[in-house]
Every structure is written in C-alpha cells, then in structure tokens.
Design an enzyme around this catalytic site. Sequence first.
Site, PDB file in Angstrom:
ATOM      1  N   VAL A  82      32.823  42.256  41.244  1.00 59.12           N
ATOM      2  CA  VAL A  82      34.258  41.967  42.148  1.00 59.12           C
ATOM      3  C   VAL A  82      34.013  42.643  43.660  1.00 59.12           C
ATOM      4  O   VAL A  82      34.130  43.795  42.812  1.00 59.12           O
ATOM      5  CB  VAL A  82      35.455  41.580  41.523  1.00 59.12           C
ATOM      6  CG1 VAL A  82      35.911  41.257  42.380  1.00 59.12           C
ATOM      7  CG2 VAL A  82      35.010  40.249  40.181  1.00 59.12           C
ATOM      8  N   LYS A  83      33.460  42.115  44.839  1.00 55.10           N
ATOM      9  CA  LYS A  83      33.494  42.912  45.083  1.00 55.10           C
ATOM     10  C   LYS A  83      35.662  42.355  46.626  1.00 55.10           C
ATOM     11  O   LYS A  83      35.725  40.916  46.621  1.00 55.10           O
ATOM     12  CB  LYS A  83      33.097  42.163  46.287  1.00 55.10           C
ATOM     13  CG  LYS A  83      32.344  43.062  47.210  1.00 55.10           C
ATOM     14  CD  LYS A  83      31.115  42.905  48.222  1.00 55.10           C
ATOM     15  CE  LYS A  83      31.049  43.752  49.675  1.00 55.10           C
ATOM     16  NZ  LYS A  83      29.531  43.194  50.019  1.00 55.10           N
TER      17      LYS A  83
END
Length: 219
Positions: A82-83
């Site tokens: 997850v960015k």
Amino acid sequence: MKFFIDTADVAEIADLASSGLVDGVTTNPSLIAKSGRNFLEAGREICALVPGPVSAEVTAVHLDGMLAEGRKLAKLAPNVCVKLPLTWDGLKACRALADEGTLVNVTLCFQAGQALLAAKAGATFISPFVGRLDDIGQEGMQLISDIVEIYRNYPATLRTEVLVASARGVNHVIEAARLGAHVVTVPPKVLRDLALHPMTDKGLAAFLKDWEATGQRIL
C-alpha cells in the site's frame, strides 16, 4: 539492488517480467490514468505477473479514508504494497497498516527528516523523488546518500528500504546502486537502456561478421 518497474502498462510488465530481472512494480494514480485501465482490475493482473511487491496508491488524504482504502487494496493480492503519501495522516496510516502486517511504501519524500519519520512509522519502503529534486536545482542523489547513511546508523530499529523514485535515466540507477540504495523504480525504457552501449553493438557486429566468414552453423 532490486529493480521495480514504474508503470501500470500490463503488457510492458509482462514482457519485462519474463526476463527474470524485475523484482516488483510501482504504480500511482497518474500511471493508472495513463493506462486507461480499471485500477483494481489492473492491480490484480500486475500482482499475478511479478513475485515481489506491487505498490498500489491510496487516493484518500485523511486518515480514515487512507485506512479504508489501504485495507481494501491489501486484499487484492498477498504482494500488494500500500502506497501512502508522506503526510501526518499518511504516517499514522503507515503505522496502523504496518502493525496489521501490510507492506507499506511511503511516497513523495523530499528530505531526510521525512525518511526518518517514515522508518519510525514502520514503512517497508521510503520513496525519495530524485528527479523532481534535480528539476528544482537540488541534488536528488544527495538525499539518497543522506537517507542511506541515517538508516545504516540504526540497523536494529530502522529496517525501511530506500526505494529510489523519479529516476530519469541510467546515471540515476548507477549512482543509486553505488550509494547502497536497496531498490530503484524506473520506467520500462530506463531498465532496457541499462543493457545498451554502442561498443556492445559494434563488437557483436564484428563477431557475427567473422563467424559468417567461416561458413559454419551451430544449428
């Protein structure tokens, strides 16, 4: 050093992944928009093409939204990373998701203090944007040097990997490797450019000419 491909073009990823040289993929909303694909559908396809982390970025800007989106993205595949943006809410979300066992890539890093906070928040990767710093007259690779040095001072507690982002060409990749960065993410063209040199082409042409003169064949 690990090579991540910075694209949402599934065909490009499939082609480069077949070389065995690709360790992961990074995407962002701009790359998804450019591809014209459905975000979640493309994310699943990309995750199936590479064994390593695939960064998928949230679009929410507040903590609750980041957590909700991050948890949804994490369910796409086991290798989703997850960015999150390097904001206060992004750091809080990083800590929460990391504590849940989710891989997290904290992006839009432009100074070493930000990288220190991301590592303290449990980020798997920190993404300093070297090209964008170069664009405004600063030395992007100096930031990489600073972050690598800081992280090396605390190996027992700061385990975040330095993921060099916004790399514009081969020189950025080589310098990042020289400085000890763990990962570099590049557009497909830059990865292919690493294999190119005019002397290689010239030498191959000479070898083939000499071989043809022998009149022999291997098959």
